[in-house]
Write a protein that holds these residues in place. Structure first.
Motif, PDB file in Angstrom:
ATOM      1  N   ASN A  20     105.813  25.834 -23.973  1.00 38.19           N
ATOM      2  CA  ASN A  20     105.963  26.566 -25.234  1.00 38.19           C
ATOM      3  C   ASN A  20     104.615  26.758 -25.933  1.00 38.19           C
ATOM      4  O   ASN A  20     104.342  27.841 -26.461  1.00 38.19           O
ATOM      5  N   ALA A  21     103.772  25.748 -25.941  1.00 33.01           N
ATOM      6  CA  ALA A  21     102.442  25.874 -26.551  1.00 33.01           C
ATOM      7  C   ALA A  21     101.624  26.924 -25.804  1.00 33.01           C
ATOM      8  O   ALA A  21     100.946  27.759 -26.418  1.00 33.01           O
ATOM      9  N   PHE A  22     101.702  26.909 -24.482  1.00 29.90           N
ATOM     10  CA  PHE A  22     100.974  27.894 -23.676  1.00 29.90           C
ATOM     11  C   PHE A  22     101.512  29.301 -23.938  1.00 29.90           C
ATOM     12  O   PHE A  22     100.737  30.251 -24.102  1.00 29.90           O
ATOM     13  N   LEU A  23     102.840  29.455 -24.006  1.00 29.34           N
ATOM     14  CA  LEU A  23     103.436  30.767 -24.273  1.00 29.34           C
ATOM     15  C   LEU A  23     103.030  31.298 -25.643  1.00 29.34           C
ATOM     16  O   LEU A  23     102.780  32.490 -25.795  1.00 29.34           O
ATOM     17  N   ARG A  24     102.972  30.424 -26.650  1.00 26.21           N
ATOM     18  CA  ARG A  24     102.525  30.867 -27.984  1.00 26.21           C
ATOM     19  C   ARG A  24     101.103  31.411 -27.922  1.00 26.21           C
ATOM     20  O   ARG A  24     100.765  32.366 -28.623  1.00 26.21           O
ATOM     21  N   GLU A  25     100.293  30.840 -27.058  1.00 28.02           N
ATOM     22  CA  GLU A  25      98.898  31.270 -26.927  1.00 28.02           C
ATOM     23  C   GLU A  25      98.766  32.585 -26.161  1.00 28.02           C
ATOM     24  O   GLU A  25      98.067  33.489 -26.596  1.00 28.02           O
ATOM     25  N   VAL A  26      99.443  32.704 -25.013  1.00 28.08           N
ATOM     26  CA  VAL A  26      99.234  33.859 -24.138  1.00 28.08           C
ATOM     27  C   VAL A  26     100.261  34.972 -24.307  1.00 28.08           C
ATOM     28  O   VAL A  26     100.046  36.078 -23.839  1.00 28.08           O
ATOM     29  N   PHE A  27     101.389  34.680 -24.968  1.00 21.97           N
ATOM     30  CA  PHE A  27     102.459  35.671 -25.105  1.00 21.97           C
ATOM     31  C   PHE A  27     103.057  35.595 -26.508  1.00 21.97           C
ATOM     32  O   PHE A  27     104.264  35.432 -26.688  1.00 21.97           O
ATOM     33  N   PRO A  36     110.177  30.609 -32.512  1.00 19.00           N
ATOM     34  CA  PRO A  36     109.994  31.753 -31.610  1.00 19.00           C
ATOM     35  C   PRO A  36     111.340  32.333 -31.175  1.00 19.00           C
ATOM     36  O   PRO A  36     112.338  31.608 -31.109  1.00 19.00           O
ATOM     37  N   ASP A  37     111.352  33.642 -30.907  1.00 20.03           N
ATOM     38  CA  ASP A  37     112.583  34.266 -30.410  1.00 20.03           C
ATOM     39  C   ASP A  37     112.980  33.670 -29.059  1.00 20.03           C
ATOM     40  O   ASP A  37     114.155  33.439 -28.798  1.00 20.03           O
ATOM     41  N   TYR A  38     112.003  33.473 -28.182  1.00 17.18           N
ATOM     42  CA  TYR A  38     112.234  32.958 -26.834  1.00 17.18           C
ATOM     43  C   TYR A  38     111.486  31.640 -26.693  1.00 17.18           C
ATOM     44  O   TYR A  38     110.329  31.538 -27.090  1.00 17.18           O
ATOM     45  N   ARG A  39     112.140  30.635 -26.070  1.00 14.52           N
ATOM     46  CA  ARG A  39     111.450  29.363 -25.850  1.00 14.52           C
ATOM     47  C   ARG A  39     112.116  28.579 -24.727  1.00 14.52           C
ATOM     48  O   ARG A  39     113.284  28.798 -24.403  1.00 14.52           O
ATOM     49  N   ALA A  40     111.343  27.654 -24.167  1.00 15.01           N
ATOM     50  CA  ALA A  40     111.858  26.721 -23.169  1.00 15.01           C
ATOM     51  C   ALA A  40     112.466  25.526 -23.887  1.00 15.01           C
ATOM     52  O   ALA A  40     111.864  24.999 -24.825  1.00 15.01           O
ATOM     53  N   LEU A  41     113.658  25.111 -23.454  1.00 16.84           N
ATOM     54  CA  LEU A  41     114.293  23.930 -24.028  1.00 16.84           C
ATOM     55  C   LEU A  41     114.149  22.712 -23.128  1.00 16.84           C
ATOM     56  O   LEU A  41     114.022  21.597 -23.604  1.00 16.84           O
ATOM     57  N   ASP A  42     114.187  22.929 -21.812  1.00 16.70           N
ATOM     58  CA  ASP A  42     114.120  21.814 -20.875  1.00 16.70           C
ATOM     59  C   ASP A  42     113.580  22.316 -19.542  1.00 16.70           C
ATOM     60  O   ASP A  42     113.751  23.494 -19.199  1.00 16.70           O
ATOM     61  N   HIS A  85     105.931  24.837 -12.782  1.00 14.37           N
ATOM     62  CA  HIS A  85     105.774  24.291 -11.439  1.00 14.37           C
ATOM     63  C   HIS A  85     104.421  24.586 -10.789  1.00 14.37           C
ATOM     64  O   HIS A  85     104.073  23.941  -9.806  1.00 14.37           O
ATOM     65  N   ILE A  86     103.646  25.531 -11.341  1.00 17.02           N
ATOM     66  CA  ILE A  86     102.302  25.791 -10.787  1.00 17.02           C
ATOM     67  C   ILE A  86     101.208  25.459 -11.787  1.00 17.02           C
ATOM     68  O   ILE A  86     100.040  25.438 -11.429  1.00 17.02           O
ATOM     69  N   GLY A  87     101.560  25.258 -13.045  1.00 17.42           N
ATOM     70  CA  GLY A  87     100.577  24.978 -14.087  1.00 17.42           C
ATOM     71  C   GLY A  87     100.305  26.220 -14.916  1.00 17.42           C
ATOM     72  O   GLY A  87     100.865  27.293 -14.669  1.00 17.42           O
ATOM     73  N   PRO A  88      99.448  26.085 -15.925  1.00 14.28           N
ATOM     74  CA  PRO A  88      99.204  27.175 -16.883  1.00 14.28           C
ATOM     75  C   PRO A  88      98.400  28.328 -16.275  1.00 14.28           C
ATOM     76  O   PRO A  88      97.187  28.409 -16.408  1.00 14.28           O
ATOM     77  N   GLU A  89      99.094  29.215 -15.619  1.00 15.08           N
ATOM     78  CA  GLU A  89      98.492  30.393 -14.976  1.00 15.08           C
ATOM     79  C   GLU A  89      99.044  31.643 -15.639  1.00 15.08           C
ATOM     80  O   GLU A  89     100.098  32.140 -15.251  1.00 15.08           O
ATOM     81  N   ALA A  90      98.338  32.166 -16.635  1.00 17.94           N
ATOM     82  CA  ALA A  90      98.838  33.308 -17.406  1.00 17.94           C
ATOM     83  C   ALA A  90      99.092  34.532 -16.541  1.00 17.94           C
ATOM     84  O   ALA A  90      99.920  35.367 -16.882  1.00 17.94           O
ATOM     85  N   LEU A  91      98.401  34.654 -15.413  1.00 18.49           N
ATOM     86  CA  LEU A  91      98.513  35.872 -14.612  1.00 18.49           C
ATOM     87  C   LEU A  91      99.572  35.816 -13.529  1.00 18.49           C
ATOM     88  O   LEU A  91      99.574  36.640 -12.622  1.00 18.49           O
ATOM     89  N   ALA A  92     100.521  34.875 -13.626  1.00 23.71           N
ATOM     90  CA  ALA A  92     101.731  34.974 -12.805  1.00 23.71           C
ATOM     91  C   ALA A  92     102.502  36.168 -13.370  1.00 23.71           C
ATOM     92  O   ALA A  92     102.701  36.264 -14.576  1.00 23.71           O
ATOM     93  N   VAL A  93     102.886  37.110 -12.510  1.00 26.31           N
ATOM     94  CA  VAL A  93     103.504  38.344 -13.004  1.00 26.31           C
ATOM     95  C   VAL A  93     104.786  38.672 -12.241  1.00 26.31           C
ATOM     96  O   VAL A  93     104.924  38.360 -11.072  1.00 26.31           O
ATOM     97  N   THR A  94     105.694  39.317 -12.946  1.00 30.68           N
ATOM     98  CA  THR A  94     106.953  39.761 -12.354  1.00 30.68           C
ATOM     99  C   THR A  94     106.674  40.876 -11.357  1.00 30.68           C
ATOM    100  O   THR A  94     105.986  41.844 -11.674  1.00 30.68           O
TER     101      THR A  94
END
Length: 154
Positions: A20-27, A36-42, A85-94
């Motif tokens: 969640n902290a990483f998502l707030r930073e990059v997204f 936040p509208d979207y967040r990880a709970l577990d 599962h891979i770590g803070p990699e902002a450039l993982a893309v759909t």
């Protein structure tokens, strides 16, 4: 894959608060508000639980949560699975996402249970089941693929 095999195969590198902290930073567009509208709970080996707090901005006529909002929840669920599962990699893309809408989702919390179907060096395949309402009825099911950034010497 059952939970025991997933625990033997997949090891999360990040927990929900870190993601969640990483998502707030990059997204911040989707994950930067308070709350936040979207967040990880577990997060667990091979999967995660994400939530959309569906408010007025997510509704279409008929007080139904819009398809794009549900699509985004499934996509963010895949992103959380990848990041955790891979770590803070902002450039993982759909690279692909297919969704089937099954019934109306109502305003309020919409939960997504996501699981990794395959995690390779360059691709991750996942599925997401989205739930809404008091009965936690399935409102959508999605499958998707994320392209993972190369690591080190790959």
């Amino acid at each position: 894959m059952d939970a025991r095999r997933a625990a033997e195969t997949y090891r999360p590198l990040m927990q929900a608060r870190e993601v969640n902290a990483f998502l707030r930073e990059v997204f911040p567009q989707a994950c930067g508000g308070e709350p936040p509208d979207y967040r990880a709970l577990d997060i667990w080996p091979g999967g995660c639980h994400v939530r959309l707090e569906a408010g007025f901005q997510h509704l279409r006529p008929g007080d139904t949560v819009s398809g794009p909002s549900l699509f985004a929840l499934a996509d963010i669920g895949g992103y959380v699975c990848a990041l955790s599962h891979i770590g803070p990699e902002a450039l993982a893309v759909t690279t692909n996402l297919n969704i089937n809408f099954m019934r109306k989702a109502t305003a309020g919390p919409v939960d997504g249970h996501c699981r990794i179907l395959k995690l390779g060096r360059r691709l991750m395949v996942f599925e997401a089941e989205l739930f809404s309402g008091e009965k936690q009825a399935t409102v959508a099911h999605a499958t998707g693929t994320y392209s993972l950034p190369p690591t080190g010497g790959a």
